[in-house]
Design a protein around this motif. Structure first.
Motif, short mmCIF file in Angstrom:
data_model
loop_
_atom_site.label_atom_id
_atom_site.label_comp_id
_atom_site.label_asym_id
_atom_site.label_seq_id
_atom_site.Cartn_x
_atom_site.Cartn_y
_atom_site.Cartn_z
N ASN A 138 -53.06 69.94 7.71
CA ASN A 138 -54.32 70.64 7.40
C ASN A 138 -54.50 71.92 8.21
N ALA A 139 -53.72 72.10 9.25
CA ALA A 139 -53.74 73.34 10.04
C ALA A 139 -52.37 73.50 10.70
N ILE A 140 -52.03 74.72 11.01
CA ILE A 140 -50.76 75.02 11.67
C ILE A 140 -50.91 74.80 13.17
N SER A 141 -49.92 74.16 13.75
CA SER A 141 -49.83 74.04 15.20
C SER A 141 -48.35 74.11 15.58
N TYR A 142 -48.09 74.16 16.87
CA TYR A 142 -46.72 74.27 17.37
C TYR A 142 -46.47 73.22 18.43
N LYS A 143 -45.21 72.81 18.54
CA LYS A 143 -44.81 71.94 19.65
C LYS A 143 -43.42 72.36 20.10
N ASN A 144 -43.11 72.05 21.35
CA ASN A 144 -41.78 72.34 21.87
C ASN A 144 -40.75 71.65 20.98
N TRP A 145 -39.64 72.32 20.77
CA TRP A 145 -38.56 71.77 19.94
C TRP A 145 -37.30 71.64 20.78
N HIS A 146 -36.60 70.53 20.61
CA HIS A 146 -35.37 70.27 21.35
C HIS A 146 -34.25 69.97 20.36
N SER A 147 -33.12 70.62 20.51
CA SER A 147 -31.99 70.39 19.61
C SER A 147 -31.47 68.96 19.71
N THR A 148 -31.73 68.29 20.80
CA THR A 148 -31.28 66.91 20.96
C THR A 148 -32.05 65.96 20.04
N SER A 149 -33.14 66.43 19.44
CA SER A 149 -33.93 65.59 18.54
C SER A 149 -33.41 65.57 17.11
N LEU A 150 -32.29 66.22 16.85
CA LEU A 150 -31.80 66.35 15.49
C LEU A 150 -31.10 65.11 14.95
N ALA A 151 -30.69 64.21 15.81
CA ALA A 151 -30.02 62.98 15.34
C ALA A 151 -31.01 62.12 14.57
N GLY A 152 -30.49 61.28 13.69
CA GLY A 152 -31.33 60.36 12.93
C GLY A 152 -31.28 60.61 11.44
N LYS A 153 -31.09 61.86 11.04
CA LYS A 153 -30.97 62.23 9.63
C LYS A 153 -29.81 63.20 9.48
N VAL A 154 -29.24 63.23 8.28
CA VAL A 154 -28.28 64.27 7.94
C VAL A 154 -29.10 65.55 7.79
N ARG A 155 -28.56 66.65 8.30
CA ARG A 155 -29.31 67.91 8.27
C ARG A 155 -28.44 69.09 7.91
N VAL A 156 -29.04 70.04 7.20
CA VAL A 156 -28.49 71.38 7.12
C VAL A 156 -29.34 72.21 8.07
N ILE A 157 -28.69 72.81 9.05
CA ILE A 157 -29.35 73.68 10.01
C ILE A 157 -29.11 75.11 9.54
N GLN A 158 -30.19 75.85 9.40
CA GLN A 158 -30.09 77.27 9.04
C GLN A 158 -30.77 78.06 10.14
N HIS A 159 -30.00 78.86 10.87
CA HIS A 159 -30.57 79.75 11.88
C HIS A 159 -30.50 81.16 11.30
N ILE A 160 -31.64 81.81 11.21
CA ILE A 160 -31.66 83.15 10.62
C ILE A 160 -32.42 84.12 11.51
N ALA A 161 -31.93 85.35 11.51
CA ALA A 161 -32.67 86.42 12.14
C ALA A 161 -33.96 86.62 11.35
N GLY A 162 -35.02 87.03 12.00
CA GLY A 162 -36.32 87.19 11.35
C GLY A 162 -36.37 88.44 10.48
N ARG A 163 -35.49 88.51 9.52
CA ARG A 163 -35.38 89.66 8.61
C ARG A 163 -35.22 89.14 7.20
N SER A 164 -35.94 89.71 6.25
CA SER A 164 -35.85 89.23 4.87
C SER A 164 -34.44 89.37 4.32
#
Length: 183
Positions: free
Chosen positions: A44-70
């Motif tokens: 219902n509203a946007i918020s932020y939390k610290n993110w840790h790459s070690t939290s990625l286990a548990g699901k299969v994932r596609v990781i996309q890292h992109i520069a902030g450019r369209s």
């Protein structure tokens, strides 16, 4: 008789190795924390939390890292479209998009942040991380102004990795790999 590589070949070899990412197959991603801004949450509203790459286990994932450019986001839009069309089981799969807002066109930071937040609202099941300080790019030794793609198995180990625009064959390889890993 000793053989020497021509200077041009040597310079290409060494310049490529200094630009290469440090992500390795069958290993977890290099550990990194993103504390500024971090993972975007939407309930219902946007918020932020610290993110840790070690939290990625548990699901299969596609990781996309992109520069902030369209222009960088558009490079691998075909992969995102293929992922959406594949309709993977959300209990076993998640897309994680990391946006490097520090690698944006000058004076577009607020637009990049707003766009990232809109992306989270449109795809609440996807994980979106906003990195204001290039923490991930630096930790993984990624190229500036570029796109990076990795596929992680449910244990968080890298099964595919590429930088730059993916070929149609690479996109199909990723879709097949994710299907296999989520069975």
């Amino acid at each position: 008789m000793k053989k020497f590589l021509p200077p041009l070949v040597m310079s290409l070899l060494f310049s490529h190795s200094t630009l290469a990412h440090n992500v390795q197959l069958n290993q977890p991603l290099p550990a990194i924390n993103v504390n500024n801004d971090g993972e975007i949450l939407f309930d219902n509203a946007i918020s932020y939390k610290n993110w840790h790459s070690t939290s990625l286990a548990g699901k299969v994932r596609v990781i996309q890292h992109i520069a902030g450019r369209s222009s960088v986001k558009e490079k691998n839009q075909a992969l995102i479209d293929a992922i959406k069309a594949a309709n993977f089981d959300r209990s076993k799969y998640q897309t994680t998009t990391i946006i490097n807002a520090d690698d944006a066109v000058i004076a577009t930071g607020p637009f990049v942040k707003s766009s990232a937040e809109d992306g989270k609202k449109q795809n609440p099941h996807s994980q979106v991380v906003l990195d204001q300080k290039s923490a991930v790019k630096n930790a993984w030794n990624l190229k500036e102004k570029e796109s990076f793609i990795a596929v992680l198995d449910k244990n968080g180990k890298v099964q595919f990795v590429a930088e730059g625009k993916l070929s149609p064959e690479q996109i199909q390889q990723i879709i097949k790999l994710v299907r296999h890993l989520t069975q």
